[in-house]
Scaffold this motif. Structure first.
Motif, PDB file in Angstrom:
ATOM      1  N   ASP A 526       0.825  -1.211   0.000  1.00  0.00           N
ATOM      2  CA  ASP A 526       0.000   0.000   0.000  1.00  0.00           C
ATOM      3  C   ASP A 526       0.857   1.259   0.000  1.00  0.00           C
ATOM      4  O   ASP A 526       0.516   2.257  -0.658  1.00  0.00           O
ATOM      5  CB  ASP A 526      -0.926   0.012   1.223  1.00  0.00           C
ATOM      6  CG  ASP A 526      -2.051  -1.006   1.108  1.00  0.00           C
ATOM      7  OD1 ASP A 526      -2.355  -1.423  -0.016  1.00  0.00           O
ATOM      8  OD2 ASP A 526      -2.604  -1.390   2.158  1.00  0.00           O
ATOM      9  N   GLU A 527       1.953   1.253   0.732  1.00  0.00           N
ATOM     10  CA  GLU A 527       2.835   2.425   0.758  1.00  0.00           C
ATOM     11  C   GLU A 527       3.468   2.664  -0.607  1.00  0.00           C
ATOM     12  O   GLU A 527       3.532   3.807  -1.081  1.00  0.00           O
ATOM     13  CB  GLU A 527       3.923   2.235   1.823  1.00  0.00           C
ATOM     14  CG  GLU A 527       3.393   2.299   3.239  1.00  0.00           C
ATOM     15  CD  GLU A 527       4.398   1.820   4.268  1.00  0.00           C
ATOM     16  OE1 GLU A 527       4.166   2.064   5.461  1.00  0.00           O
ATOM     17  OE2 GLU A 527       5.403   1.177   3.884  1.00  0.00           O
ATOM     18  N   LEU A 528       3.916   1.619  -1.232  1.00  0.00           N
ATOM     19  CA  LEU A 528       4.525   1.766  -2.554  1.00  0.00           C
ATOM     20  C   LEU A 528       3.503   2.217  -3.595  1.00  0.00           C
ATOM     21  O   LEU A 528       3.811   3.013  -4.483  1.00  0.00           O
ATOM     22  CB  LEU A 528       5.157   0.445  -2.982  1.00  0.00           C
ATOM     23  CG  LEU A 528       6.376  -0.013  -2.174  1.00  0.00           C
ATOM     24  CD1 LEU A 528       6.722  -1.456  -2.497  1.00  0.00           C
ATOM     25  CD2 LEU A 528       7.579   0.889  -2.455  1.00  0.00           C
ATOM     26  N   THR A 529       2.269   1.738  -3.461  1.00  0.00           N
ATOM     27  CA  THR A 529       1.235   2.043  -4.451  1.00  0.00           C
ATOM     28  C   THR A 529       0.949   3.528  -4.550  1.00  0.00           C
ATOM     29  O   THR A 529       0.692   4.047  -5.643  1.00  0.00           O
ATOM     30  CB  THR A 529      -0.057   1.282  -4.104  1.00  0.00           C
ATOM     31  OG1 THR A 529       0.205  -0.129  -4.165  1.00  0.00           O
ATOM     32  CG2 THR A 529      -1.183   1.626  -5.074  1.00  0.00           C
ATOM     33  N   VAL A 530       0.988   4.257  -3.411  1.00  0.00           N
ATOM     34  CA  VAL A 530       0.590   5.661  -3.416  1.00  0.00           C
ATOM     35  C   VAL A 530       1.702   6.593  -3.884  1.00  0.00           C
ATOM     36  O   VAL A 530       1.461   7.784  -4.102  1.00  0.00           O
ATOM     37  CB  VAL A 530       0.094   6.110  -2.024  1.00  0.00           C
ATOM     38  CG1 VAL A 530      -1.141   5.330  -1.628  1.00  0.00           C
ATOM     39  CG2 VAL A 530       1.187   5.981  -0.965  1.00  0.00           C
ATOM     40  N   ILE A 531       2.918   6.099  -4.084  1.00  0.00           N
ATOM     41  CA  ILE A 531       3.991   6.960  -4.611  1.00  0.00           C
ATOM     42  C   ILE A 531       3.617   7.378  -6.027  1.00  0.00           C
ATOM     43  O   ILE A 531       3.199   6.549  -6.846  1.00  0.00           O
ATOM     44  CB  ILE A 531       5.344   6.224  -4.594  1.00  0.00           C
ATOM     45  CG1 ILE A 531       5.786   5.963  -3.152  1.00  0.00           C
ATOM     46  CG2 ILE A 531       6.414   7.012  -5.333  1.00  0.00           C
ATOM     47  CD1 ILE A 531       7.064   5.170  -3.038  1.00  0.00           C
ATOM     48  N   PRO A 532       3.747   8.654  -6.369  1.00  0.00           N
ATOM     49  CA  PRO A 532       3.333   9.128  -7.699  1.00  0.00           C
ATOM     50  C   PRO A 532       3.934   8.316  -8.830  1.00  0.00           C
ATOM     51  O   PRO A 532       5.157   8.110  -8.883  1.00  0.00           O
ATOM     52  CB  PRO A 532       3.839  10.579  -7.719  1.00  0.00           C
ATOM     53  CG  PRO A 532       3.849  10.992  -6.285  1.00  0.00           C
ATOM     54  CD  PRO A 532       4.242   9.760  -5.517  1.00  0.00           C
ATOM     55  N   GLY A 533       3.075   7.821  -9.721  1.00  0.00           N
ATOM     56  CA  GLY A 533       3.511   7.096 -10.897  1.00  0.00           C
ATOM     57  C   GLY A 533       3.716   5.615 -10.701  1.00  0.00           C
ATOM     58  O   GLY A 533       3.963   4.886 -11.677  1.00  0.00           O
ATOM     59  N   VAL A 534       3.630   5.108  -9.450  1.00  0.00           N
ATOM     60  CA  VAL A 534       3.909   3.693  -9.210  1.00  0.00           C
ATOM     61  C   VAL A 534       2.658   2.845  -9.462  1.00  0.00           C
ATOM     62  O   VAL A 534       2.626   2.003 -10.361  1.00  0.00           O
ATOM     63  CB  VAL A 534       4.449   3.478  -7.782  1.00  0.00           C
ATOM     64  CG1 VAL A 534       4.597   1.974  -7.488  1.00  0.00           C
ATOM     65  CG2 VAL A 534       5.805   4.160  -7.622  1.00  0.00           C
ATOM     66  N   GLY A 535       1.614   3.036  -8.693  1.00  0.00           N
ATOM     67  CA  GLY A 535       0.397   2.247  -8.885  1.00  0.00           C
ATOM     68  C   GLY A 535       0.519   0.843  -8.332  1.00  0.00           C
ATOM     69  O   GLY A 535       1.604   0.385  -7.946  1.00  0.00           O
ATOM     70  N   ARG A 536      -0.598   0.113  -8.336  1.00  0.00           N
ATOM     71  CA  ARG A 536      -0.663  -1.196  -7.692  1.00  0.00           C
ATOM     72  C   ARG A 536       0.188  -2.239  -8.403  1.00  0.00           C
ATOM     73  O   ARG A 536       0.914  -3.021  -7.775  1.00  0.00           O
ATOM     74  CB  ARG A 536      -2.122  -1.664  -7.655  1.00  0.00           C
ATOM     75  CG  ARG A 536      -2.387  -2.812  -6.698  1.00  0.00           C
ATOM     76  CD  ARG A 536      -2.463  -2.290  -5.295  1.00  0.00           C
ATOM     77  NE  ARG A 536      -2.804  -3.335  -4.327  1.00  0.00           N
ATOM     78  CZ  ARG A 536      -2.869  -3.123  -3.024  1.00  0.00           C
ATOM     79  NH1 ARG A 536      -2.621  -1.915  -2.529  1.00  0.00           N
ATOM     80  NH2 ARG A 536      -3.172  -4.093  -2.195  1.00  0.00           N
ATOM     81  N   SER A 537       0.114  -2.259  -9.719  1.00  0.00           N
ATOM     82  CA  SER A 537       0.832  -3.294 -10.461  1.00  0.00           C
ATOM     83  C   SER A 537       2.344  -3.129 -10.318  1.00  0.00           C
ATOM     84  O   SER A 537       3.061  -4.092 -10.020  1.00  0.00           O
ATOM     85  CB  SER A 537       0.429  -3.236 -11.942  1.00  0.00           C
ATOM     86  OG  SER A 537       1.185  -4.145 -12.703  1.00  0.00           O
ATOM     87  N   ARG A 538       2.831  -1.908 -10.514  1.00  0.00           N
ATOM     88  CA  ARG A 538       4.278  -1.675 -10.408  1.00  0.00           C
ATOM     89  C   ARG A 538       4.751  -1.876  -8.968  1.00  0.00           C
ATOM     90  O   ARG A 538       5.866  -2.363  -8.737  1.00  0.00           O
ATOM     91  CB  ARG A 538       4.599  -0.262 -10.904  1.00  0.00           C
ATOM     92  CG  ARG A 538       6.094   0.005 -11.036  1.00  0.00           C
ATOM     93  CD  ARG A 538       6.339   1.357 -11.674  1.00  0.00           C
ATOM     94  NE  ARG A 538       6.040   1.335 -13.102  1.00  0.00           N
ATOM     95  CZ  ARG A 538       5.379   2.282 -13.756  1.00  0.00           C
ATOM     96  NH1 ARG A 538       4.920   3.327 -13.106  1.00  0.00           N
ATOM     97  NH2 ARG A 538       5.165   2.190 -15.050  1.00  0.00           N
ATOM     98  N   ALA A 539       3.900  -1.531  -7.989  1.00  0.00           N
ATOM     99  CA  ALA A 539       4.271  -1.767  -6.599  1.00  0.00           C
ATOM    100  C   ALA A 539       4.454  -3.255  -6.334  1.00  0.00           C
ATOM    101  O   ALA A 539       5.372  -3.669  -5.621  1.00  0.00           O
ATOM    102  CB  ALA A 539       3.197  -1.196  -5.672  1.00  0.00           C
ATOM    103  N   GLY A 540       3.564  -4.072  -6.943  1.00  0.00           N
ATOM    104  CA  GLY A 540       3.716  -5.510  -6.793  1.00  0.00           C
ATOM    105  C   GLY A 540       5.026  -6.015  -7.373  1.00  0.00           C
ATOM    106  O   GLY A 540       5.697  -6.877  -6.781  1.00  0.00           O
ATOM    107  N   ASP A 541       5.428  -5.456  -8.517  1.00  0.00           N
ATOM    108  CA  ASP A 541       6.702  -5.861  -9.120  1.00  0.00           C
ATOM    109  C   ASP A 541       7.873  -5.484  -8.223  1.00  0.00           C
ATOM    110  O   ASP A 541       8.855  -6.237  -8.092  1.00  0.00           O
ATOM    111  CB  ASP A 541       6.868  -5.191 -10.478  1.00  0.00           C
ATOM    112  CG  ASP A 541       5.871  -5.705 -11.509  1.00  0.00           C
ATOM    113  OD1 ASP A 541       5.341  -6.823 -11.312  1.00  0.00           O
ATOM    114  OD2 ASP A 541       5.617  -4.970 -12.496  1.00  0.00           O
ATOM    115  N   ILE A 542       7.786  -4.298  -7.589  1.00  0.00           N
ATOM    116  CA  ILE A 542       8.857  -3.856  -6.699  1.00  0.00           C
ATOM    117  C   ILE A 542       8.993  -4.826  -5.528  1.00  0.00           C
ATOM    118  O   ILE A 542      10.106  -5.214  -5.134  1.00  0.00           O
ATOM    119  CB  ILE A 542       8.588  -2.419  -6.202  1.00  0.00           C
ATOM    120  CG1 ILE A 542       8.691  -1.426  -7.368  1.00  0.00           C
ATOM    121  CG2 ILE A 542       9.564  -2.036  -5.090  1.00  0.00           C
ATOM    122  CD1 ILE A 542       8.289  -0.015  -7.009  1.00  0.00           C
TER     123      ILE A 542
END
Length: 570
Positions: A526-542
């Motif tokens: 959830d923290e990664l998802t809210v970073i501008p430009g990241v989103g849920r899918s890219r946060a999952g990859d991270i």
């Protein structure tokens, strides 16, 4: 009444909120501190004075015994402006009556409650003072009444106002009582009074009921800060005055030398302070004396801490309303005052170290040092359909010039006995209630949200955000200070702790943030998802590709910049 040295006293703080005085937690007003100081001055030992907040009584019913058994019970409270509160809930009239019925000793009621009693958070209402079954009601200063009751007995009670010399003694002597506040020491901000009364006579305001401005000398306020610092206080707000720029002068024109003496003196006795903010500045003072006002604002911005707000009482941008309510400043004058405050105090720590002295700042983006806020009041005499468009037009002029406002406060008037508004009541507000909500929504959408994005762009750091409550899987918190931003942080974190936060998104009156710095190897989805430009899918990859040796190792698109928010621990 018994000998002062054997007297037991219980003070209950039901909280105050006045045009120039905050007292709902995390603020503590002057009333309990000055009352405690007055009691000590009258001969009561400090260890025989007990202080509770109304929330403390609600949470710990056993503390009602202190009310029951006290020889003297003093209740302090009164809401004369409507508000919504997070840190505490002001006492309701029925609770105040119950306190009076519980107390077996002599009972004294005081504070701005003397102007009237209304439901907490209620606006656009007429109010009437009620005695609420107390033996004595202080229609002057409650601290003076408490002092005289103890020193001179029951026949010594009166409705007098304290003088500056008494305020100086009592402010210092009563500082000890802050140790009994449930927020002490880490989440408590002390209101400091520099003056009372106002040179102007706006129709609805209770501050002129204190008379023309009278000022405490700098050494009086500085000694109070020194004493509070000795009891662990690190957060201060010069909030108890109608116009900070007029401090130490004739009540109207700025006095930069007095401001320099005051602010430098506070910094000298409290070098470890963490918050130094103010509240009210009259925009007409800036408009009429721009040169000396600018110098005063520059002094304030030199010594204060970031995020400070100069609340401007524009009240209405409609010239008809201005005229019918004795409002001091015109719309054009207020706009010029907004410009000058932006120029004098709108810089951020680290912008230009050579020209902008700061205390303890670093290179990270912070809130500006000093910005104006705008107060708008509805339900005033002369209000009409065009009033709402006048207000919106003014706010758009501010925004379109590229200026910053710290916040816009829209409220409906409360009418109190002794003010001109007491004669007109709430009829005007009721007549325009169908306009009020759509208008308020437009302000939030057209001004507040884009202004927040300008004020705290993504990557801005808010240090020491105090975590206050959970809601829908999010933790909400605020910094200490004047009109702090509400910050939502993904996930449920331990409350009553503090953390540094980097801003990532913006609402109408609040912002979203992530812990700063955010460790990419430990951050939640959830923290990664809210970073501008990241989103849920890219946060999952991270998350899947962890761990990372550095931020540069994270595979994201070129338009996504993690560096303002993130670090790696491995």
């Amino acid at each position: 009444m018994t000998d002062p040295e054997s007297l037991t006293v219980t003070i209950v703080d039901g909280y105050v909120d006045e045009p120039a005085h905050f007292g709902v937690p995390p603020y503590v007003s002057t009333y309990p501190r000055y009352t405690a100081g007055a009691l000590v001055d009258a001969g009561v030992p400090t260890d025989r004075i007990t202080y509770h907040t109304i929330d403390g009584l609600r949470e710990h019913p056993s503390r009602w015994r202190d009310v029951d058994e006290a020889d003297l019970f003093v209740y302090l409270g009164g809401i004369t402006v409507p508000g919504k509160y997070v840190g505490g809930t002001p006492a309701e009239p029925d609770e105040v009556k119950e306190l009076a019925w519980t107390a077996n000793g002599t009972t004294l009621l005081g504070g701005p409650v003397r102007f009237g009693v209304g439901e907490a958070n209620e606006g656009a209402t007429e109010t009437q003072r009620q005695d609420l079954d107390f033996d004595f009601v202080a229609k002057g200063d409650v601290e003076a009444a408490a002092h005289d009751l103890v020193r001179n007995g029951l026949e010594g009670f009166g409705d007098r106002m304290r003088d500056v010399e008494e305020a100086t003694r009592w402010a210092k002597t009563g500082a000890f009582v802050v140790e009994q506040h449930p927020n002490h020491p880490d989440y408590l901000i002390c209101e400091l009074e520099t003056s009372r009364g106002c040179a102007y006579r706006c129709s609805f305001c209770t501050e002129p009921l204190y008379g023309d401005p009278t000022f405490r000398p700098p050494e009086s306020v500085i000694d109070e800060v020194d004493a509070l610092s000795e009891y662990g206080v690190r957060h201060f707000r010069l909030g108890r005055q109608a116009d900070m720029l007029a401090y130490g002068g004739d009540g109207e024109a700025p006095n930069p030398d007095a401001l320099e003496t005051l602010y430098a003196g506070i910094r000298a006795v409290a070098p470890e302070l963490e918050t130094l903010h103010l509240d009210n500045i009259n925009p007409v003072t800036i408009a009429r004396w721009p040169s000396s006002a600018r110098r005063g604002l520059e002094i304030i911005a030199e010594y204060n801490t970031p995020g400070d707000t100069a609340a401007f009482g524009l009240e209405s941008a409609d010239p008809v309303v201005q005229d019918e309510n004795n409002l001091a400043v015109s719309t054009d004058e207020c706009l010029e005052a907004v410009r000058i405050v932006n120029e004098a105090g709108g810089w951020r720590p680290g912008d230009d170290p050579d020209d902008a002295p700061t205390f303890g700042s670093d290179a990270a983006m912070r809130l500006p040092k000093l910005l104006p806020g705008i107060n708008l009041v509805h339900g005033l005499a002369g209000e009409r359909e065009q009033t709402y468009e006048h207000n919106l037009d003014f706010l758009h002029r501010v925004y379109d010039e590229g200026l910053l406002l710290r916040r816009v406060n829209i409220r409906q008037v409360m009418a109190f006995a002794g003010t001109e508004m007491s004669e007109t009541g709430a009829d005007i507000a009721i007549a325009h209630k169908n306009q009020f909500k759509p208008y308020k929504r437009r302000v939030r959408e057209e001004i507040d949200n884009p202004m927040l994005r300008r004020l705290v762009p993504s990557g801005t750091i808010l240090p020491d955000v105090h975590l206050e409550y959970h809601q829908d899987g999010t933790t909400f918190g605020r910094q200490l200070g004047t009109y702090p931003l509400l910050v939502g942080i993904p996930g449920e974190r331990p409350l009553e702790t503090t953390m540094d936060v980097a801003i990532v998104d913006h609402g109408y009156r609040s912002v979203t943030g992530v812990p700063y710095p955010l460790d990419l190897n430990d951050a939640s989805l959830d923290e990664l998802t809210v970073i501008p430009g990241v989103g849920r899918s890219r946060a999952g990859d991270i998350v899947v590709n962890r761990p990372y040796a550095s931020v540069d190792d994270v595979d994201v698109d070129a338009d996504v910049d993690l560096s303002p928010f993130a670090v790696t621990s491995r």
